[in-house]
Enzyme design. Structure first.
Site, PDB file in Angstrom:
ATOM      1  N   HIS A  76       0.820  -1.210   0.000  1.00 65.12           N
ATOM      2  CA  HIS A  76       0.000   0.000   0.000  1.00 65.12           C
ATOM      3  C   HIS A  76       0.857   1.264   0.000  1.00 65.12           C
ATOM      4  O   HIS A  76       0.461   2.285  -0.573  1.00 65.12           O
ATOM      5  CB  HIS A  76      -0.937  -0.006   1.206  1.00 65.12           C
ATOM      6  CG  HIS A  76      -1.996  -1.047   1.133  1.00 65.12           C
ATOM      7  ND1 HIS A  76      -3.099  -1.055   1.969  1.00 65.12           N
ATOM      8  CD2 HIS A  76      -2.149  -2.131   0.324  1.00 65.12           C
ATOM      9  CE1 HIS A  76      -3.862  -2.086   1.672  1.00 65.12           C
ATOM     10  NE2 HIS A  76      -3.299  -2.761   0.688  1.00 65.12           N
ATOM     11  N   ASP A  77       2.022   1.216   0.624  1.00 66.52           N
ATOM     12  CA  ASP A  77       2.922   2.370   0.603  1.00 66.52           C
ATOM     13  C   ASP A  77       3.505   2.582  -0.790  1.00 66.52           C
ATOM     14  O   ASP A  77       3.457   3.687  -1.335  1.00 66.52           O
ATOM     15  CB  ASP A  77       4.042   2.171   1.621  1.00 66.52           C
ATOM     16  CG  ASP A  77       4.982   3.374   1.700  1.00 66.52           C
ATOM     17  OD1 ASP A  77       4.489   4.487   1.961  1.00 66.52           O
ATOM     18  OD2 ASP A  77       6.194   3.203   1.503  1.00 66.52           O
ATOM     19  N   ASP A  97       8.165   5.390  -0.269  1.00 68.58           N
ATOM     20  CA  ASP A  97       8.795   6.482   0.476  1.00 68.58           C
ATOM     21  C   ASP A  97       8.413   6.552   1.946  1.00 68.58           C
ATOM     22  O   ASP A  97       8.836   7.458   2.657  1.00 68.58           O
ATOM     23  CB  ASP A  97       8.471   7.818  -0.196  1.00 68.58           C
ATOM     24  CG  ASP A  97       6.963   8.090  -0.276  1.00 68.58           C
ATOM     25  OD1 ASP A  97       6.169   7.245   0.199  1.00 68.58           O
ATOM     26  OD2 ASP A  97       6.584   9.143  -0.824  1.00 68.58           O
ATOM     27  N   HIS A 204      -0.070 -13.502  -0.913  1.00 65.38           N
ATOM     28  CA  HIS A 204      -1.320 -14.065  -0.383  1.00 65.38           C
ATOM     29  C   HIS A 204      -1.137 -15.490   0.117  1.00 65.38           C
ATOM     30  O   HIS A 204      -2.034 -16.034   0.770  1.00 65.38           O
ATOM     31  CB  HIS A 204      -2.415 -13.997  -1.442  1.00 65.38           C
ATOM     32  CG  HIS A 204      -2.994 -12.628  -1.602  1.00 65.38           C
ATOM     33  ND1 HIS A 204      -4.097 -12.355  -2.382  1.00 65.38           N
ATOM     34  CD2 HIS A 204      -2.626 -11.437  -1.065  1.00 65.38           C
ATOM     35  CE1 HIS A 204      -4.377 -11.059  -2.324  1.00 65.38           C
ATOM     36  NE2 HIS A 204      -3.487 -10.482  -1.534  1.00 65.38           N
ATOM     37  N   SER A 205       0.014 -16.098  -0.180  1.00 62.44           N
ATOM     38  CA  SER A 205       0.328 -17.395   0.421  1.00 62.44           C
ATOM     39  C   SER A 205       0.400 -17.310   1.940  1.00 62.44           C
ATOM     40  O   SER A 205       0.188 -18.306   2.639  1.00 62.44           O
ATOM     41  CB  SER A 205       1.665 -17.906  -0.129  1.00 62.44           C
ATOM     42  OG  SER A 205       2.112 -19.032   0.578  1.00 62.44           O
ATOM     43  N   ASP A 222      -5.197 -19.564   2.130  1.00 65.91           N
ATOM     44  CA  ASP A 222      -4.867 -20.925   1.718  1.00 65.91           C
ATOM     45  C   ASP A 222      -4.671 -21.771   2.963  1.00 65.91           C
ATOM     46  O   ASP A 222      -4.790 -21.284   4.091  1.00 65.91           O
ATOM     47  CB  ASP A 222      -3.663 -20.970   0.767  1.00 65.91           C
ATOM     48  CG  ASP A 222      -2.304 -20.811   1.441  1.00 65.91           C
ATOM     49  OD1 ASP A 222      -2.242 -20.594   2.677  1.00 65.91           O
ATOM     50  OD2 ASP A 222      -1.279 -20.900   0.743  1.00 65.91           O
ATOM     51  N   THR A 224      -2.063 -23.174   4.206  1.00 66.78           N
ATOM     52  CA  THR A 224      -0.759 -23.103   4.877  1.00 66.78           C
ATOM     53  C   THR A 224      -0.355 -21.646   5.079  1.00 66.78           C
ATOM     54  O   THR A 224       0.638 -21.191   4.508  1.00 66.78           O
ATOM     55  CB  THR A 224       0.318 -23.842   4.054  1.00 66.78           C
ATOM     56  OG1 THR A 224       0.342 -23.289   2.717  1.00 66.78           O
ATOM     57  CG2 THR A 224       0.033 -25.332   3.981  1.00 66.78           C
TER      58      THR A 224
END
Length: 364
Positions: A76-77, A97, A204-205, A222, A224
């Site tokens: 997001h940064d 930044d 997203h793992s 997921d 794991t």
């Protein structure tokens, strides 16, 4: 020093592929006050930051909720960066930044940044205590956090970003409710190809959701969520048959088994003609997934910056424990439950796990 995004990409990829993969703090020519060895004296401060993060922020080097929060923050940064806005005569954002910390009073009001306040404030304290820039700290904390999760690649870490920043423009963070076209357009504006979008989603793992369906808080994406592996890519291709909570949440799709959350954007990207073949290619090799993610993260980490003006302190980053488990189709399911979406390549041969259909607990 800020630089045009596109003038640095070739160097980024070359640098990322050449990263050392040994233990952190070894093989350098400089001895730090604490006795550690590194390649450059500017890297010494990061050993102190490392100890602080692992002891306090990551609560004893754990792969738990703080790692998932920093993976949201780093994206997001950095993605607050739009050459299209700049070309239109507006401020296009400073990229990686640290503005999400420096201007948290503005950026934490963005809907995509919900639930990050406590983590942002904890990082602010670390940055101030050690005298390091917020942009550098976010990148460092991400690399350190991932090192706590088995199977993770050792990310590149470059230091030297200024602590001078402006608030990111709003509406630059793609979200789970966006269409594939909207996501690819936004990421393309920042310089990422459809393949690289799929590569970045390897994060997203290790992910869970907190704000999309409160009834199933921290439901993992997921089976794991504390291991960096290809299960996320495999399981997102399984037919959705189960509603894990009492009702579907925002941008939620049916999942393949109880306890697992499926984001609509992930489901769509896994099946879209522009991204499906790259997605499928990520299902069968943890090594390939790690290499691609490392390169994409190296590229994202210098959005808005000239990598040649930064100092490589990658040797401070620890190495994660290896993950030797092979990719599997979860128990109770077979390859017939995969929604194959790449017409040009057969689905890889992946073993099927024994046992019943999984039922997942919330991620820690």
């Amino acid at each position: 020093m800020k630089l045009s995004l596109f003038s640095t990409f070739a160097a980024v990829i070359i640098g990322a592929l050449a990263l050392p993969q040994g233990p952190g703090g070894g093989g350098g020519s400089v001895t730090c006050p604490g006795g550690q060895s590194t390649s450059n004296s500017q890297c010494c401060v990061w050993f102190d930051v490392l100890d602080d993060l692992q002891t306090n922020f990551y609560q004893g080097s754990k792969c738990e909720s703080p790692v998932r929060k920093i993976l949201r923050i780093v994206f997001h940064d950095a993605i607050g960066f739009s050459p299209a806005l700049t070309a239109a005569g507006q401020f296009g954002g400073g990229g990686a930044d640290g503005s999400i910390i420096a201007h948290s009073n503005i950026e934490l009001a963005f809907p995509a940044n919900g639930g990050l306040t406590d983590t942002i404030e904890a990082l602010r304290a670390v940055g101030i205590n050690h005298g390091v820039s917020f942009g550098d700290l976010i990148q460092f904390a991400t690399a350190v956090g991932m090192s706590n999760c088995p199977g993770s690649p050792r990310l590149e870490f470059l230091t030297g970003r200024s602590n001078s920043s402006q608030p990111s423009p709003p509406s630059l963070i793609p979200g789970p409710g966006n269409t594939v076209t909207a996501i690819l357009d936004r990421m393309g504006d920042a310089g990422f190809s459809p393949d690289e979008v799929v590569d970045l989603l390897a994060a997203h793992s290790l992910a869970s959701q907190e704000g999309l369906n409160s009834a199933i808080f921290r439901s993992p994406l997921d089976s794991t969520p504390q291991v960096f592996d290809t299960q996320f890519y495999i399981e997102t291709l399984l037919k959705g048959t189960t509603q894990p909570g009492p009702s579907l949440g925002f941008a939620e799709e049916l999942s393949p088994f109880p306890g697992e959350f499926r984001m609509r954007s992930d489901a769509l990207l896994a099946r879209d003609s522009r991204t499906a073949c790259r997605w499928q290619s990520m299902t069968s090799s943890n090594e390939v997934m790690g290499q691609r993610y490392r390169a994409a993260m190296a590229k994202m980490s210098v959005l808005g910056f000239d990598r040649n003006a930064l100092t490589d302190c990658s040797d401070v980053i620890p190495s994660a424990v290896s993950n030797n488990a092979a990719p599997v189709i979860p128990g109770g399911l077979t390859v017939d439950d995969i929604e194959v979406s790449c017409p040009s390549e057969p689905f890889p041969e992946i073993a099927t796990a024994s046992g019943p259909l999984p039922s997942l607990a919330p991620a820690p």
